[in-house]
Scaffold this active site. Structure first.
Site, PDB file in Angstrom:
ATOM      1  N   ASN A  58       0.869  -1.172   0.000  1.00  0.00           N
ATOM      2  CA  ASN A  58       0.000   0.000   0.000  1.00  0.00           C
ATOM      3  C   ASN A  58       0.911   1.228   0.000  1.00  0.00           C
ATOM      4  O   ASN A  58       1.468   1.591   1.039  1.00  0.00           O
ATOM      5  CB  ASN A  58      -0.884  -0.049   1.250  1.00  0.00           C
ATOM      6  CG  ASN A  58      -1.905   1.069   1.281  1.00  0.00           C
ATOM      7  OD1 ASN A  58      -1.868   1.969   0.445  1.00  0.00           O
ATOM      8  ND2 ASN A  58      -2.802   1.018   2.247  1.00  0.00           N
TER       9      ASN A  58
ATOM     10  N   ARG B 283      -2.584  -2.152  -3.474  1.00  0.00           N
ATOM     11  CA  ARG B 283      -3.825  -1.420  -3.225  1.00  0.00           C
ATOM     12  C   ARG B 283      -3.766  -0.122  -4.026  1.00  0.00           C
ATOM     13  O   ARG B 283      -2.834   0.672  -3.871  1.00  0.00           O
ATOM     14  CB  ARG B 283      -3.924  -1.109  -1.734  1.00  0.00           C
ATOM     15  CG  ARG B 283      -5.176  -0.374  -1.402  1.00  0.00           C
ATOM     16  CD  ARG B 283      -5.304  -0.101   0.062  1.00  0.00           C
ATOM     17  NE  ARG B 283      -6.593   0.504   0.306  1.00  0.00           N
ATOM     18  CZ  ARG B 283      -7.058   0.777   1.490  1.00  0.00           C
ATOM     19  NH1 ARG B 283      -6.356   0.475   2.552  1.00  0.00           N
ATOM     20  NH2 ARG B 283      -8.237   1.322   1.628  1.00  0.00           N
TER      21      ARG B 283
ATOM     22  N   HIS C 250     -13.083   2.309  -0.059  1.00  0.00           N
ATOM     23  CA  HIS C 250     -13.072   1.231   0.946  1.00  0.00           C
ATOM     24  C   HIS C 250     -13.783  -0.010   0.414  1.00  0.00           C
ATOM     25  O   HIS C 250     -14.292  -0.826   1.190  1.00  0.00           O
ATOM     26  CB  HIS C 250     -13.786   1.623   2.266  1.00  0.00           C
ATOM     27  CG  HIS C 250     -13.103   2.685   3.072  1.00  0.00           C
ATOM     28  ND1 HIS C 250     -13.810   3.554   3.883  1.00  0.00           N
ATOM     29  CD2 HIS C 250     -11.808   3.008   3.213  1.00  0.00           C
ATOM     30  CE1 HIS C 250     -12.958   4.375   4.481  1.00  0.00           C
ATOM     31  NE2 HIS C 250     -11.734   4.059   4.083  1.00  0.00           N
TER      32      HIS C 250
ATOM     33  N   ARG D 178     -12.052  14.516   8.339  1.00  0.00           N
ATOM     34  CA  ARG D 178     -12.812  15.019   7.180  1.00  0.00           C
ATOM     35  C   ARG D 178     -14.234  15.402   7.569  1.00  0.00           C
ATOM     36  O   ARG D 178     -14.842  14.743   8.423  1.00  0.00           O
ATOM     37  CB  ARG D 178     -12.900  13.946   6.083  1.00  0.00           C
ATOM     38  CG  ARG D 178     -11.573  13.569   5.476  1.00  0.00           C
ATOM     39  CD  ARG D 178     -11.804  12.672   4.252  1.00  0.00           C
ATOM     40  NE  ARG D 178     -10.567  12.063   3.832  1.00  0.00           N
ATOM     41  CZ  ARG D 178     -10.352  10.738   3.750  1.00  0.00           C
ATOM     42  NH1 ARG D 178     -11.326   9.881   4.035  1.00  0.00           N
ATOM     43  NH2 ARG D 178      -9.195  10.283   3.367  1.00  0.00           N
TER      44      ARG D 178
ATOM     45  N   GLU E   4      -8.371  -6.127   5.175  1.00  0.00           N
ATOM     46  CA  GLU E   4      -8.226  -5.655   3.793  1.00  0.00           C
ATOM     47  C   GLU E   4      -7.054  -6.330   3.088  1.00  0.00           C
ATOM     48  O   GLU E   4      -7.147  -6.657   1.908  1.00  0.00           O
ATOM     49  CB  GLU E   4      -8.078  -4.134   3.783  1.00  0.00           C
ATOM     50  CG  GLU E   4      -9.393  -3.450   4.101  1.00  0.00           C
ATOM     51  CD  GLU E   4      -9.275  -1.960   4.250  1.00  0.00           C
ATOM     52  OE1 GLU E   4      -8.793  -1.514   5.312  1.00  0.00           O
ATOM     53  OE2 GLU E   4      -9.659  -1.242   3.325  1.00  0.00           O
TER      54      GLU E   4
END
Ligand code: AMP
Length: 419
Positions: A26, A107, A196, A257, A400
């Site tokens: 990643n 990813r 996601h 956020r 993940e």
């Protein structure tokens, strides 16, 4: 309801052999995370992270066989970071030459409208990932660089790109279309993509397997509550709604956020607060959400502040929960019937207070929490609703990297995971 232990069902990945592994990478804008995964058993054989790439000193962490080694290094760029990581495998184990690395899984944040499945990387795929950079200017260039470097250093194994947006490519048009001038939207790829996706797909599938049900027979709401947070409504295994949009900014309140906000706030701040578009971008993505409201983005600290009587922290939690309730209610309306609500990621798995507050006062919708079942952190999938409730509320830890590793071998070996 019968719950079949997963161990009683055939593992489609066992055909792949007990000793193989997949290296999952990643590559962020200034970091490289890696995990060597056993796609059969699902465990992380080793993992690590190189942070602050390009700065004067980079913290490096490598974990193998229960031992974590941490140090500071000078790491100029992503190529140096990956070389360093590969060196750490040689120095601290396991030796990659004997780990049977079958594939490298990358990813990738944005697959735009081009990628609805994981793909084997070739030069054309790499160029397309770069071409999608305007949609994810911080992430896709870093993802592409990571792939380029990894292909150079590990050229003898296949590389697979797994996209965060892919699962949501099947959203119906009425869910992914913004009510924007269609010419402008088409010309600039402005639509809802969702993110996601690997987690939402894995968690909804895992919930069904744990329950001994077919995912096709269940309507599920997944609440992925980490530092970034997103919700999805999944009907019979197919997503019909999700909270993130063109970018990961839309939707739930997150660690830093805003989530949903009137877009006119941007015009207002640019016209009246002397802010540039980049300033507002930074404000909305990095200095808002729970952090903007309370000063902290970690929920452990948020609860400690609330316990000390901090009113801003209490308001931050109230805003966060209220937004979640609005999403659960609207997704219940979209689905018509909710069989499962699955909480996952850092907050969803660990924060029993958040889980309880989200489901509070929803008995009219068939949604409730059993305080004893819900208590504490959850590391294995668990039902946390009372037996009488119509909707099964579950905690399903997301994995993940494992999901990426399994998608890699599906691409490389053509293995059918449903076989
Ligand atoms: P993730 O992005 O999934 O790694 O989630 C990270 C977030 O999970 C952190 O910022 C915390 O807010 C939250 N978190 C992690 N551990 C706990 C815990 N034990 N209790 C409450 N929240 C937690």
């Amino acid at each position: 309801m019968s719950i079949l232990p997963e161990s009683d069902r055939p593992n489609p990945y066992s055909a792949y052999g007990a000793h193989g592994s997949v290296l999952v990478l990643n590559s962020g804008s200034s970091s490289l995370k890696y995990q060597l995964v056993n796609p059969v058993g699902g465990e992380a054989i080793a993992s690590g992270i190189v942070e602050r790439i390009g700065e004067s000193s980079s913290p490096v962490k490598h974990t193998f066989a229960g031992n974590t080694t941490q140090r500071e290094e000078q790491v100029a760029d992503h190529a140096a970071a990956l070389e360093l990581a590969l060196g750490l495998f040689g120095e601290l184990g396991p030796d990659l030459a004997h780990a049977g690395v079958h594939a490298v899984g990358h990813r990738v944040v944005h697959g735009g409208e081009l990628f609805s499945d994981p793909v084997l990387v070739d030069d054309d795929v790499l160029a397309k990932i770069r071409d999608l950079s305007p949609l994810a200017p911080l992430h896709n260039p870093a993802n592409a660089t990571g792939i380029e470097v990894a292909r150079r250093l590990m050229g003898d194994v296949p590389h697979v790109a797994v996209f965060d947006t892919a699962f949501f490519q099947s959203l119906p048009a009425h869910a992914h279309t913004y009510a924007l001038d269609r010419e402008v939207a088409r010309a600039h790829g402005v639509r809802r993509y969702g993110f996601h996706g690997t987690s939402h797909q894995y968690v909804s599938g895992k919930a069904a397997r744990v329950l001994g049900r077919r995912v096709q027979d269940l309507n599920t709401i997944v609440l992925h509550l980490g530092n970034g947070a997103s919700a999805s409504a999944i009907e019979g295994g197919t997503p019909v709604e999700t909270s993130m949009g063109l970018t990961p900014l839309e939707g739930l309140v997150m660690g830093t956020r805003t989530g949903d906000i009137d877009p006119a706030v941007v015009f207002h701040l640019v016209r009246n607060a002397g802010m540039s578009v980049d300033d507002v971008d930074d404000l909305f993505n990095k200095r808002s959400g729970i952090k903007g409201l309370s000063g902290e983005n970690d929920f452990r600290e948020l609860h400690a502040m609330i316990a000390r009587g901090d009113e801003d922290a209490q308001l931050a939690l109230d805003v966060y929960i209220h937004r979640l309730k609005k999403y659960v209610g609207s997704y219940a309306a979209v689905l018509g019937r909710v069989d499962v609500i699955a909480f996952t990621a850092g907050v969803g798995e660990n924060d029993d207070v958040v889980r309880a507050l989200v489901c509070e006062g929803m008995t009219g919708l068939g949604i409730a929490i059993d305080p004893e079942r819900n208590a504490g952190r959850v590391s294995e999938p668990r039902i946390v609703s009372p037996a009488w409730a119509q909707t099964l509320v579950m905690v399903v830890p997301t994995m993940e990297e494992l999901a990426i590793a399994r998608q890699c071998i599906e691409v490389v070996d053509g293995l059918d995971p449903t076989a």
